[in-house]
Write a protein that holds these residues in place. Structure first.
Motif, PDB file in Angstrom:
ATOM      1  N   GLU A 102      -3.174  -2.234  33.601  1.00 13.22           N
ATOM      2  CA  GLU A 102      -3.556  -1.267  34.410  1.00 13.22           C
ATOM      3  C   GLU A 102      -4.399   0.092  33.743  1.00 13.22           C
ATOM      4  OE1 GLU A 102      -0.446   0.089  37.023  1.00 13.22           O
ATOM      5  OE2 GLU A 102       0.574  -2.004  36.907  1.00 13.22           O
ATOM      6  N   TYR A 103      -4.689   0.213  32.297  1.00 13.36           N
ATOM      7  CA  TYR A 103      -4.710   1.251  31.621  1.00 13.36           C
ATOM      8  C   TYR A 103      -5.911   0.792  30.451  1.00 13.36           C
ATOM      9  CZ  TYR A 103      -0.347   3.126  33.392  1.00 13.36           C
ATOM     10  OH  TYR A 103       0.573   3.345  34.399  1.00 13.36           O
ATOM     11  N   ASN A 104      -6.722   1.942  30.376  1.00 14.17           N
ATOM     12  CA  ASN A 104      -7.391   2.098  29.137  1.00 14.17           C
ATOM     13  C   ASN A 104      -6.953   3.039  28.338  1.00 14.17           C
ATOM     14  OD1 ASN A 104      -9.583   0.001  30.172  1.00 14.17           O
ATOM     15  ND2 ASN A 104     -10.354   1.696  31.361  1.00 14.17           N
ATOM     16  N   LEU A 105      -6.791   2.906  27.007  1.00 16.46           N
ATOM     17  CA  LEU A 105      -6.554   3.820  26.046  1.00 16.46           C
ATOM     18  C   LEU A 105      -7.875   3.935  25.025  1.00 16.46           C
ATOM     19  CD1 LEU A 105      -2.956   2.863  25.240  1.00 16.46           C
ATOM     20  CD2 LEU A 105      -3.665   4.504  27.001  1.00 16.46           C
ATOM     21  N   ILE A 106      -8.404   5.373  25.043  1.00 16.07           N
ATOM     22  CA  ILE A 106      -9.573   5.396  24.199  1.00 16.07           C
ATOM     23  C   ILE A 106      -9.206   6.559  22.963  1.00 16.07           C
ATOM     24  CG2 ILE A 106     -12.034   5.877  24.003  1.00 16.07           C
ATOM     25  CD1 ILE A 106     -12.332   5.049  26.925  1.00 16.07           C
ATOM     26  N   PHE A 107      -9.089   6.185  21.827  1.00 18.42           N
ATOM     27  CA  PHE A 107      -8.909   7.089  20.887  1.00 18.42           C
ATOM     28  C   PHE A 107     -10.221   7.604  19.936  1.00 18.42           C
ATOM     29  CE2 PHE A 107      -5.092   4.484  21.820  1.00 18.42           C
ATOM     30  CZ  PHE A 107      -4.173   5.468  21.798  1.00 18.42           C
ATOM     31  N   ASP A 108     -10.278   8.923  19.780  1.00 20.27           N
ATOM     32  CA  ASP A 108     -11.207   9.217  18.877  1.00 20.27           C
ATOM     33  C   ASP A 108     -12.575   8.581  18.938  1.00 20.27           C
ATOM     34  OD1 ASP A 108      -9.351  10.910  17.918  1.00 20.27           O
ATOM     35  OD2 ASP A 108      -9.147  10.077  15.854  1.00 20.27           O
ATOM     36  N   TYR A 109     -13.214   8.731  20.070  1.00 21.51           N
ATOM     37  CA  TYR A 109     -14.549   7.899  20.311  1.00 21.51           C
ATOM     38  C   TYR A 109     -15.566   8.513  19.497  1.00 21.51           C
ATOM     39  CZ  TYR A 109     -18.862   6.679  22.787  1.00 21.51           C
ATOM     40  OH  TYR A 109     -20.009   6.155  22.789  1.00 21.51           O
ATOM     41  N   PHE A 110     -16.179   8.013  18.762  1.00 27.59           N
ATOM     42  CA  PHE A 110     -17.424   8.269  17.923  1.00 27.59           C
ATOM     43  C   PHE A 110     -18.585   7.836  18.355  1.00 27.59           C
ATOM     44  CE2 PHE A 110     -18.839   7.031  13.490  1.00 27.59           C
ATOM     45  CZ  PHE A 110     -19.871   8.342  13.504  1.00 27.59           C
ATOM     46  N   THR A 111     -18.519   6.506  18.310  1.00 30.08           N
ATOM     47  CA  THR A 111     -19.788   5.644  18.690  1.00 30.08           C
ATOM     48  C   THR A 111     -19.393   4.199  19.375  1.00 30.08           C
ATOM     49  OG1 THR A 111     -21.890   4.905  17.792  1.00 30.08           O
ATOM     50  CG2 THR A 111     -20.147   4.549  16.454  1.00 30.08           C
ATOM     51  N   ASP A 112     -20.550   3.608  20.096  1.00 26.54           N
ATOM     52  CA  ASP A 112     -20.223   2.522  20.597  1.00 26.54           C
ATOM     53  C   ASP A 112     -21.287   1.428  20.333  1.00 26.54           C
ATOM     54  OD1 ASP A 112     -19.376   0.599  22.322  1.00 26.54           O
ATOM     55  OD2 ASP A 112     -19.517   1.617  24.056  1.00 26.54           O
ATOM     56  N   GLU A 113     -21.296   1.173  19.138  1.00 29.65           N
ATOM     57  CA  GLU A 113     -22.600   0.267  18.796  1.00 29.65           C
ATOM     58  C   GLU A 113     -22.677  -0.978  19.688  1.00 29.65           C
ATOM     59  OE1 GLU A 113     -22.156  -0.144  14.658  1.00 29.65           O
ATOM     60  OE2 GLU A 113     -22.504   1.992  14.398  1.00 29.65           O
ATOM     61  N   LYS A 114     -21.501  -1.563  19.978  1.00 32.60           N
ATOM     62  CA  LYS A 114     -21.717  -2.687  20.807  1.00 32.60           C
ATOM     63  C   LYS A 114     -21.543  -2.574  22.374  1.00 32.60           C
ATOM     64  CE  LYS A 114     -19.775  -5.325  17.261  1.00 32.60           C
ATOM     65  NZ  LYS A 114     -18.598  -6.362  16.616  1.00 32.60           N
ATOM     66  N   ASN A 115     -21.878  -1.471  22.676  1.00 37.15           N
ATOM     67  CA  ASN A 115     -21.839  -0.992  24.191  1.00 37.15           C
ATOM     68  C   ASN A 115     -20.892  -1.715  24.987  1.00 37.15           C
ATOM     69  OD1 ASN A 115     -23.167   0.416  26.316  1.00 37.15           O
ATOM     70  ND2 ASN A 115     -24.279  -1.210  26.873  1.00 37.15           N
ATOM     71  N   ILE A 116     -19.475  -1.298  24.341  1.00 42.58           N
ATOM     72  CA  ILE A 116     -18.271  -1.797  25.316  1.00 42.58           C
ATOM     73  C   ILE A 116     -17.806  -0.920  26.541  1.00 42.58           C
ATOM     74  CG2 ILE A 116     -15.866  -2.444  24.931  1.00 42.58           C
ATOM     75  CD1 ILE A 116     -16.384  -3.206  22.085  1.00 42.58           C
TER      76      ILE A 116
END
Length: 192
Positions: A6-20
């Motif tokens: 039921e959850y997404n946990l996103i930590f210290d987003y910097f870049t998303d080279e794989k477009n996830i």
């Protein structure tokens, strides 16, 4: 990013080279976005582009600059978000900001941010190295006995032969089920 039922946990987003991180990952999920500190490799204001994509809570270390609706948190604080379903406790860092212990459902995740045994052998005196190391050990000893399913820990190749030093201490003292290395450019798929 960790995706639970039921959850997404996103930590210290910097870049998303794989477009996830696409808009559809937010559909039907509650999301917590964490920022441990203000360094550019841990905090990208692009995270606020997601604001209207679902039920999202932003938890940023107290010194991070943001004009958006966020929760600011400091070392040693405990909070619950999303109607008490996500419990967060912060610990210190040996660089900037905080580290996060997050409990959601039966999962417990630790994200170190820049908490590490930064053993800069060529830059620090033996006394300074000992002081930095003791500071790191003081912080992680607080986690001894805490069940952790996944720990995200720095393994920085700039430290040379000492790159795994912090992880090795963490493994021995805290004993998490898994460790995922960060600050390690070729770490795709590596875990301990």
């Amino acid at each position: 990013m960790i995706r639970l039922d039921e959850y997404n946990l996103i930590f210290d987003y910097f870049t998303d080279e794989k477009n996830i991180i696409k808009p559809e990952i937010f559909e039907g999920k509650k999301t917590c976005v964490f920022v441990s500190h203000n360094h550019g490799d841990h905090y990208n204001k692009k995270i606020f582009d997601w604001e209207n994509l679902g039920e999202i809570v932003y938890i940023l270390e107290k010194d991070c600059k943001a004009d958006n609706d966020i929760i600011k948190i400091a070392e040693g604080e405990e909070i619950s978000v999303l109607d008490g379903t996500v419990n967060i406790k912060t610990y210190g860092s040996t660089d900037e900001g905080v580290s996060f212990l997050v409990k959601v459902g039966s999962a417990t995740i630790f994200h170190a941010g820049d908490l590490n045994d930064w053993y800069w052998e060529d830059e620090l005196s033996p006394e300074e190295l000992a002081e930095w190391e003791e500071n790191y050990l003081r912080i992680i000893r607080k986690l001894a006995g805490v069940h952790i399913d996944i720990a995200f820990m720095p393994e920085d190749p700039r430290l040379g032969v000492h790159a795994r030093r912090g992880i090795e201490y963490f493994e021995k003292i805290v004993m998490p089920k898994r460790i995922i290395p960060m600050h390690f450019p070729a770490n795709a798929g590596i875990e301990y």
